[in-house]
Design an enzyme around this catalytic site. Structure first.
Site, PDB file in Angstrom:
ATOM      1  N   HIS A  57       0.840  -1.198   0.000  1.00 41.89           N
ATOM      2  CA  HIS A  57       0.000   0.000   0.000  1.00 41.89           C
ATOM      3  C   HIS A  57       0.872   1.244   0.000  1.00 41.89           C
ATOM      4  O   HIS A  57       2.089   1.158   0.152  1.00 41.89           O
ATOM      5  CB  HIS A  57      -1.020  -0.012   1.138  1.00 41.89           C
ATOM      6  CG  HIS A  57      -0.445   0.074   2.515  1.00 41.89           C
ATOM      7  ND1 HIS A  57       0.310  -0.930   3.082  1.00 41.89           N
ATOM      8  CD2 HIS A  57      -0.526   1.058   3.457  1.00 41.89           C
ATOM      9  CE1 HIS A  57       0.660  -0.573   4.307  1.00 41.89           C
ATOM     10  NE2 HIS A  57       0.173   0.632   4.561  1.00 41.89           N
ATOM     11  N   HIS A  59       1.321   3.946   1.905  1.00 42.94           N
ATOM     12  CA  HIS A  59       1.841   4.721   3.041  1.00 42.94           C
ATOM     13  C   HIS A  59       3.368   4.797   2.989  1.00 42.94           C
ATOM     14  O   HIS A  59       4.037   3.846   2.609  1.00 42.94           O
ATOM     15  CB  HIS A  59       1.378   4.114   4.375  1.00 42.94           C
ATOM     16  CG  HIS A  59      -0.070   4.388   4.661  1.00 42.94           C
ATOM     17  ND1 HIS A  59      -0.824   3.598   5.493  1.00 42.94           N
ATOM     18  CD2 HIS A  59      -0.890   5.372   4.215  1.00 42.94           C
ATOM     19  CE1 HIS A  59      -2.057   4.096   5.559  1.00 42.94           C
ATOM     20  NE2 HIS A  59      -2.124   5.158   4.782  1.00 42.94           N
ATOM     21  N   ASP A  61       5.659   4.618   5.103  1.00 39.14           N
ATOM     22  CA  ASP A  61       6.478   3.621   5.803  1.00 39.14           C
ATOM     23  C   ASP A  61       6.455   2.261   5.073  1.00 39.14           C
ATOM     24  O   ASP A  61       6.970   1.259   5.602  1.00 39.14           O
ATOM     25  CB  ASP A  61       6.045   3.467   7.267  1.00 39.14           C
ATOM     26  CG  ASP A  61       4.621   2.989   7.436  1.00 39.14           C
ATOM     27  OD1 ASP A  61       3.726   3.498   6.737  1.00 39.14           O
ATOM     28  OD2 ASP A  61       4.393   2.084   8.265  1.00 39.14           O
ATOM     29  N   HIS A  62       5.920   2.235   3.864  1.00 38.49           N
ATOM     30  CA  HIS A  62       5.940   1.021   3.027  1.00 38.49           C
ATOM     31  C   HIS A  62       6.535   1.278   1.642  1.00 38.49           C
ATOM     32  O   HIS A  62       6.956   0.338   0.979  1.00 38.49           O
ATOM     33  CB  HIS A  62       4.525   0.421   2.920  1.00 38.49           C
ATOM     34  CG  HIS A  62       4.001   0.023   4.267  1.00 38.49           C
ATOM     35  ND1 HIS A  62       3.979  -1.281   4.713  1.00 38.49           N
ATOM     36  CD2 HIS A  62       3.560   0.781   5.304  1.00 38.49           C
ATOM     37  CE1 HIS A  62       3.527  -1.310   5.956  1.00 38.49           C
ATOM     38  NE2 HIS A  62       3.263  -0.063   6.341  1.00 38.49           N
ATOM     39  N   HIS A 115      -7.669  -0.541   5.149  1.00 36.16           N
ATOM     40  CA  HIS A 115      -6.601   0.305   5.723  1.00 36.16           C
ATOM     41  C   HIS A 115      -6.316   1.427   4.722  1.00 36.16           C
ATOM     42  O   HIS A 115      -6.278   2.602   5.091  1.00 36.16           O
ATOM     43  CB  HIS A 115      -5.369  -0.549   5.980  1.00 36.16           C
ATOM     44  CG  HIS A 115      -4.193   0.196   6.529  1.00 36.16           C
ATOM     45  ND1 HIS A 115      -4.181   0.766   7.771  1.00 36.16           N
ATOM     46  CD2 HIS A 115      -2.980   0.494   5.970  1.00 36.16           C
ATOM     47  CE1 HIS A 115      -3.013   1.364   7.971  1.00 36.16           C
ATOM     48  NE2 HIS A 115      -2.265   1.225   6.894  1.00 36.16           N
ATOM     49  N   ASP A 134      -0.377  -3.794   6.077  1.00 37.60           N
ATOM     50  CA  ASP A 134      -1.027  -3.293   7.291  1.00 37.60           C
ATOM     51  C   ASP A 134      -2.495  -3.708   7.346  1.00 37.60           C
ATOM     52  O   ASP A 134      -3.313  -3.007   7.952  1.00 37.60           O
ATOM     53  CB  ASP A 134      -0.930  -1.762   7.368  1.00 37.60           C
ATOM     54  CG  ASP A 134       0.486  -1.288   7.670  1.00 37.60           C
ATOM     55  OD1 ASP A 134       1.385  -2.128   7.835  1.00 37.60           O
ATOM     56  OD2 ASP A 134       0.680  -0.053   7.738  1.00 37.60           O
ATOM     57  N   HIS A 172       4.386  -4.773  10.338  1.00 36.20           N
ATOM     58  CA  HIS A 172       4.912  -4.150  11.558  1.00 36.20           C
ATOM     59  C   HIS A 172       5.094  -5.174  12.674  1.00 36.20           C
ATOM     60  O   HIS A 172       4.362  -6.159  12.757  1.00 36.20           O
ATOM     61  CB  HIS A 172       3.945  -3.072  12.087  1.00 36.20           C
ATOM     62  CG  HIS A 172       3.882  -1.844  11.247  1.00 36.20           C
ATOM     63  ND1 HIS A 172       4.659  -0.737  11.487  1.00 36.20           N
ATOM     64  CD2 HIS A 172       3.128  -1.544  10.170  1.00 36.20           C
ATOM     65  CE1 HIS A 172       4.379   0.212  10.595  1.00 36.20           C
ATOM     66  NE2 HIS A 172       3.447  -0.262   9.776  1.00 36.20           N
TER      67      HIS A 172
HETATM   68 FE    FE Z   1       2.534   0.808   8.096  1.00 33.46          FE
HETATM   69 ZN    ZN Z   2      -0.112   1.646   6.494  1.00 30.98          ZN
END
Ligand code: FE
Ligand code: ZN
Length: 256
Positions: A57, A59, A61-62, A115, A134, A172
């Site tokens: 996805h 975001h 942090d990905h 998400h 996530d 995570h």
């Molecule tokens: Fe994340």
């Molecule tokens: Zn995420």
């Protein structure tokens, strides 16, 4: 046929990117590189050349490492085709039902929105592995930023319907906190109690709790267990539909 090796690469505070590779066919992917540095170091330590970046996805942090990794290695980026502009450097857009060929390996694309609206999972049937980003965490699920409880329930159900020996690689290291929350809802779940013992032992040694399996998640993940009599009793929702039970579970986790 050579086996696929899968190794977590800790990134940022509690993210996992995953190296997914097979030296015989030359496939070397990374799932959800939050940042390039740790991934480049892991590649160098193993003398691997990155060929693919797979994003679950959009975001940061990905996908935060996409552009630097692409520039330094020439790897191709796969993500949700219908959400192209939110995936930096996207080359290959994927949709539900796509079967992607990576060297000798096939990955099936599952759309698992809620998400984010375009969240994907990558399922490698022969390696019995699924990358859930996530959406499904070990004993948890992601927040509903771009979807409804019904959407997340459908997405989690799609994942939990995979063969039970499938290894679950999530985005995570949230497992211990997730398990503490799960125990508040289902304190008498013996499988949950046993799993938390293992999780606490792993974390006290600083080790990852991933992967888990679909079988473990079915037994211990409260977000898959809206049918559990004990969870329903805890929530005072004995007669409610599964989506209402799921929604209340998610709501309580938001403020846990
Ligand atoms: Fe994340
Ligand atoms: Zn995420």
């Amino acid at each position: 046929m050579s086996a696929l090796t899968i190794e977590p690469v800790p990134c940022l505070k509690d993210n996992y990117a995953y190296l997914v590779y097979d030296r015989d066919s030359g496939f070397c992917g990374v799932v959800d590189p939050s940042e390039a540095g740790p991934v480049l170091a892991a590649l160098e330590a193993r003398n691997l050349k990155l060929t693919h970046i797979l994003n679950t996805h959009h975001h940061n942090d990905h996908v935060g490492g996409n552009l630097e990794l692409k520039a330094k290695t020439g790897a191709r980026v796969t993500g949700a085709g219908k959400d192209r502009e939110r995936f930096p450097g996207l080359d290959d857009g994927a949709v539900e039902g796509d079967v992607l060929q990576f060297g000798a390996h096939e990955a099936h694309v599952l759309e698992i929105p809620a998400h984010t609206s375009s969240h994907l999972a990558y399922y490698f049937p022969r390696a019995r592995a699924v990358f859930t980003g996530d959406t499904m965490f070990a004993m948890g699920c992601g927040r509903l930023f771009e979807g409804t409880p019904a959407m997340m329930w459908a997405s989690l159900t799609k994942l939990s319907d995979l063969p039970e020996d499938t290894n679950v690689y999530c985005g995570h290291e949230y497992t211990e906190a997730n398990g503490r929350f799960a125990l508040t809802l289902e304190p008498n779940n013996l499988a949950l109690q046993a799993r938390m013992k293992d999780v606490r032992a792993l974390r006290s040694e600083g080790k990852p709790t991933v992967p888990s399996t679909i079988a473990q998640e079915r037994e211990t993940n409260p977000f898959l267990r809206a049918g559990s009599a004990e969870i329903r009793r805890t929530l005072g929702l004995e007669q409610a539909g599964v989506i209402d039970v799921f929604a209340e579970t998610r709501k309580r986790k938001d403020s846990f």
